[in-house]
Enzyme design. Structure first.
Site, PDB file in Angstrom:
ATOM      1  N   ASP A  64       7.356   0.953   4.762  1.00 27.21           N
ATOM      2  CA  ASP A  64       6.860   1.558   6.008  1.00 27.21           C
ATOM      3  C   ASP A  64       7.647   1.096   7.237  1.00 27.21           C
ATOM      4  O   ASP A  64       7.100   1.006   8.336  1.00 27.21           O
ATOM      5  CB  ASP A  64       5.358   1.257   6.224  1.00 27.21           C
ATOM      6  CG  ASP A  64       4.529   1.626   5.013  1.00 27.21           C
ATOM      7  OD1 ASP A  64       4.777   2.706   4.458  1.00 27.21           O
ATOM      8  OD2 ASP A  64       3.663   0.831   4.620  1.00 27.21           O
ATOM      9  N   LYS A  67      11.864   4.229   7.609  1.00 29.83           N
ATOM     10  CA  LYS A  67      13.111   4.668   6.957  1.00 29.83           C
ATOM     11  C   LYS A  67      13.330   6.171   7.156  1.00 29.83           C
ATOM     12  O   LYS A  67      14.471   6.611   7.315  1.00 29.83           O
ATOM     13  CB  LYS A  67      13.071   4.344   5.458  1.00 29.83           C
ATOM     14  CG  LYS A  67      13.073   2.852   5.170  1.00 29.83           C
ATOM     15  CD  LYS A  67      13.106   2.562   3.699  1.00 29.83           C
ATOM     16  CE  LYS A  67      11.814   2.827   2.986  1.00 29.83           C
ATOM     17  NZ  LYS A  67      10.675   1.995   3.396  1.00 29.83           N
ATOM     18  N   GLY A  91       5.916   7.303   1.272  1.00 26.62           N
ATOM     19  CA  GLY A  91       5.655   8.319   2.289  1.00 26.62           C
ATOM     20  C   GLY A  91       6.642   8.160   3.423  1.00 26.62           C
ATOM     21  O   GLY A  91       6.573   7.184   4.171  1.00 26.62           O
ATOM     22  N   HIS A  92       7.611   9.064   3.510  1.00 24.63           N
ATOM     23  CA  HIS A  92       8.600   9.002   4.590  1.00 24.63           C
ATOM     24  C   HIS A  92       8.246  10.030   5.656  1.00 24.63           C
ATOM     25  O   HIS A  92       8.216  11.226   5.383  1.00 24.63           O
ATOM     26  CB  HIS A  92      10.011   9.268   4.042  1.00 24.63           C
ATOM     27  CG  HIS A  92      10.522   8.159   3.189  1.00 24.63           C
ATOM     28  ND1 HIS A  92      11.663   8.244   2.430  1.00 24.63           N
ATOM     29  CD2 HIS A  92      10.043   6.911   2.992  1.00 24.63           C
ATOM     30  CE1 HIS A  92      11.848   7.105   1.799  1.00 24.63           C
ATOM     31  NE2 HIS A  92      10.881   6.283   2.121  1.00 24.63           N
ATOM     32  N   GLN A 273       9.621   2.230  -0.413  1.00 25.95           N
ATOM     33  CA  GLN A 273       8.972   0.922  -0.287  1.00 25.95           C
ATOM     34  C   GLN A 273       9.917  -0.048   0.447  1.00 25.95           C
ATOM     35  O   GLN A 273      10.664   0.398   1.305  1.00 25.95           O
ATOM     36  CB  GLN A 273       8.535   0.366  -1.652  1.00 25.95           C
ATOM     37  CG  GLN A 273       7.343   1.082  -2.254  1.00 25.95           C
ATOM     38  CD  GLN A 273       7.716   2.288  -3.085  1.00 25.95           C
ATOM     39  OE1 GLN A 273       8.644   2.243  -3.859  1.00 25.95           O
ATOM     40  NE2 GLN A 273       6.991   3.378  -2.940  1.00 25.95           N
TER      41      GLN A 273
HETATM   42  P1  IMP Z   1       1.889   0.823  -6.367  1.00 23.50           P
HETATM   43  O1  IMP Z   1       3.296   1.074  -5.985  1.00 23.50           O
HETATM   44  O2  IMP Z   1       0.986   1.990  -6.124  1.00 23.50           O
HETATM   45  O3  IMP Z   1       1.747   0.249  -7.731  1.00 23.50           O
HETATM   46  O4  IMP Z   1       1.330  -0.318  -5.368  1.00 23.50           O
HETATM   47  C1  IMP Z   1       1.808  -1.674  -5.410  1.00 23.50           C
HETATM   48  C2  IMP Z   1       1.886  -2.253  -3.997  1.00 23.50           C
HETATM   49  O5  IMP Z   1       2.919  -1.610  -3.278  1.00 23.50           O
HETATM   50  C3  IMP Z   1       0.615  -2.059  -3.168  1.00 23.50           C
HETATM   51  O6  IMP Z   1       0.448  -3.197  -2.349  1.00 23.50           O
HETATM   52  C4  IMP Z   1       0.929  -0.853  -2.322  1.00 23.50           C
HETATM   53  O7  IMP Z   1       0.191  -0.856  -1.119  1.00 23.50           O
HETATM   54  C5  IMP Z   1       2.405  -1.082  -2.057  1.00 23.50           C
HETATM   55  N1  IMP Z   1       3.140   0.162  -1.793  1.00 23.50           N
HETATM   56  C6  IMP Z   1       3.521   1.096  -2.669  1.00 23.50           C
HETATM   57  N2  IMP Z   1       4.211   2.081  -2.068  1.00 23.50           N
HETATM   58  C7  IMP Z   1       4.277   1.742  -0.771  1.00 23.50           C
HETATM   59  C8  IMP Z   1       4.909   2.335   0.358  1.00 23.50           C
HETATM   60  O8  IMP Z   1       5.553   3.386   0.305  1.00 23.50           O
HETATM   61  N3  IMP Z   1       4.783   1.674   1.534  1.00 23.50           N
HETATM   62  C9  IMP Z   1       4.108   0.500   1.627  1.00 23.50           C
HETATM   63  N4  IMP Z   1       3.525  -0.098   0.609  1.00 23.50           N
HETATM   64  C10 IMP Z   1       3.602   0.508  -0.591  1.00 23.50           C
END
Ligand code: IMP
Length: 480
Positions: A64, A67, A91-92, A273
């Site tokens: 977040d 990007k 989510g971009h 991420q």
């Molecule tokens: P997962 O990717 O859904 O398995 O989540 C694992 C961890 O990564 C959690 O803490 C989510 O909140 C975090 N996470 C996954 N995708 C994003 C992202 O795009 N932005 C911020 N945090 C993310």
């Protein structure tokens, strides 16, 4: 006598004084230098235009970082956009012409006309989410039918992955705070060598493979969690429909990119991420299940490391994270609320409020190291406009011990007390600046301090959500 004088005068005028030779020589060298300068400038320009330039863009914090906005600036300078890891947990957000677009699986650079996008083999694809995203974009005038390619080696998310994600999370002692989209369980299958890939989805063997997997998963769902089994027939019908819809997009990712590279195309690898959520280099176990770092661009797309020329890291002017896990510089409640609302810090995918904190230089130094970051893009500088003072974390204290390097031990990180350096705030709108010199003096001082602490230059500064609220600095590299 008169004649002699005449001859003498003539011979006098033929003998130039030694100084007068210098002038033409100096002139000659000046012209030569000027020609050389022009030639080298032309060569530099040609090199900048024609040289290969494949860039990896990574988040240098916990995701977040903004990007989407930086990708939007960079897209004009590349031809192909590649997503190489993660899934629709990402989510971009891009704001273009006053409209907000949120991309989850589709490379966000496809917002620009004439660009091609690839979802690489390192991504896990929920076909339903992907088709929905394509439809949503089409409804807003962006048709990716011809421009989006999907690697046949990417893994497919099924409803059992999503169910397992939610169930595992609710049974786990010490929640991770996943997005509940089936990302982790799908990567588990990939590594356990029992996943179903796009190539399988589109093959005649799909029904057979799905039956095998579903039998195993239903057994697990029933025995472990007392859940009702999923229907094979229903799932088969649904996924065969997805296969038909996605088939025209399917390519062999590495070959597609190799061909593009041979044709002199430029590629931007869009990391999702952030470094601290990377499965290997993040705050394990509070991480996602893929390699969000720059190395993931190679394994997740099939291009060799030698084809990567630059790595850009994106950071917010402060820090945020969603989900559980350590965040050493987390703000106290009042400041958290203030920054969360000013920075609109709510997840683009799940809408969850983000946790916010001061800039952590220990974390970003770690990101610079593991990604080989060449330059940094700083976003959301304007969110700090109202601060009287601004803190930067330069190290941690663990009891009596001082720590300067990012610790691998999560317990140390949980205990870590930040060591802060305090700088004056600028109390002026940074969002009105469109160049470095126009930024408030204290904002420049803050950014310069970040550069020194991180050991890399800042190449781009974003001071608001609009497209035009971003400018390149003198450290921007030539990409044509
Ligand atoms: P997962 O990717 O859904 O398995 O989540 C694992 C961890 O990564 C959690 O803490 C989510 O909140 C975090 N996470 C996954 N995708 C994003 C992202 O795009 N932005 C911020 N945090 C993310």
């Amino acid at each position: 006598m008169e004649k002699e004088k005449c001859i003498d005068r003539r011979s006098d005028s033929n003998i130039l004084p030694p100084n007068s030779y210098f002038l033409p020589i100096i002139l000659f060298f000046c012209v030569l230098c000027a020609v050389c300068c022009v030639l080298s400038a032309v060569c530099c320009l040609l090199y900048a235009i024609l040289a290969p330039m494949n860039i990896v863009l990574v988040g240098a914090q916990w995701g977040d970082e903004g990007k989407g906005k930086v990708i939007d600036v960079l897209t004009g300078e590349v031809d192909i956009l590649v997503r190489y890891q993660g899934g629709h947990n990402a989510g971009h957000t891009v704001i273009a012409d006053g409209k907000e677009f949120i991309f989850h699986l589709i490379p966000s650079g496809l917002l620009h006309k004439g660009k091609t996008g690839l979802i690489g083999n390192g991504v896990v694809i929920d076909p339903e989410a992907l088709l929905e995203e394509m439809q949503r974009l089409k409804a807003r005038g962006i048709d990716v039918r011809r421009t989006l390619k999907i690697s046949d080696e990417a893994h497919v998310i099924f409803p059992y992955h999503k169910r397992l994600d939610i169930l595992e999370e609710s049974w786990r002692t010490g929640r991770i705070g996943t997005t509940g989209r089936g990302i982790g369980p799908c990567y588990v299958d990939k590594v356990a060598r029992c996943g179903i890939r796009v190539a399988d989805l589109c093959s005649k063997e799909f029904a057979h493979k799905l039956r095998q997997r579903l039998t195993e998963k239903n057994r697990l769902l029933r025995a472990m969690y007392g859940e009702r089994p999923l229907s094979f027939q229903q799932l088969l019908g649904r996924y065969q429909g997805y296969a038909k819809a996605l088939a025209p997009h399917v390519v062999h990712g590495p070959r597609f990119l190799q061909d593009a590279i041979k044709r002199g195309k430029r590629i931007l690898f869009e990391g999702a991420q952030g470094t601290l959520l990377d499965i290997d280099h993040g705050t394990y176990p509070y991480v996602t299940s893929s390699n969000a770092t720059a190395g993931g661009a190679c394994t997740g797309s099939g291009v060799p490391p030698t084809a990567i020329h630059k790595v850009i890291g994106v950071v917010k002017a402060y820090t945020t994270r969603v989900g559980e896990g350590p965040l050493p510089t987390e703000f106290p409640n009042a400041l958290m609320e203030q920054i969360r609302h000013r920075g609109k810090e709510f997840g683009a995918t799940t809408g969850r409020p983000r946790r916010c904190g001061w800039f952590d230089a220990v974390v970003v130094r770690h990101a610079v190291c593991v990604n080989g970051i060449d330059a940094i893009a700083v976003t959301k500088l304007d969110v700090l406009d109202d601060m009287d003072t601004i803190k930067i974390c330069t190290g941690y204290r663990d009891g009596k011990k001082q720590i300067r390097e990012f610790p691998s031990d999560i317990d140390v990180l949980n205990r870590a007390e930040p060591i802060y350096e305090t700088l004056p705030g600028w109390k002026a709108p940074a969002s009105e600046s469109t160049r470095w010199q126009a930024l408030p003096m204290a904002a420049r001082r803050y950014l310069k301090r970040l550069q020194t602490l991180l050991g890399v230059p800042i190449c781009l500064i974003s001071t608001g959500s609009k497209r035009e609220q971003a400018f390149k600095t003198k450290h921007w590299f030539a990409t044509g």
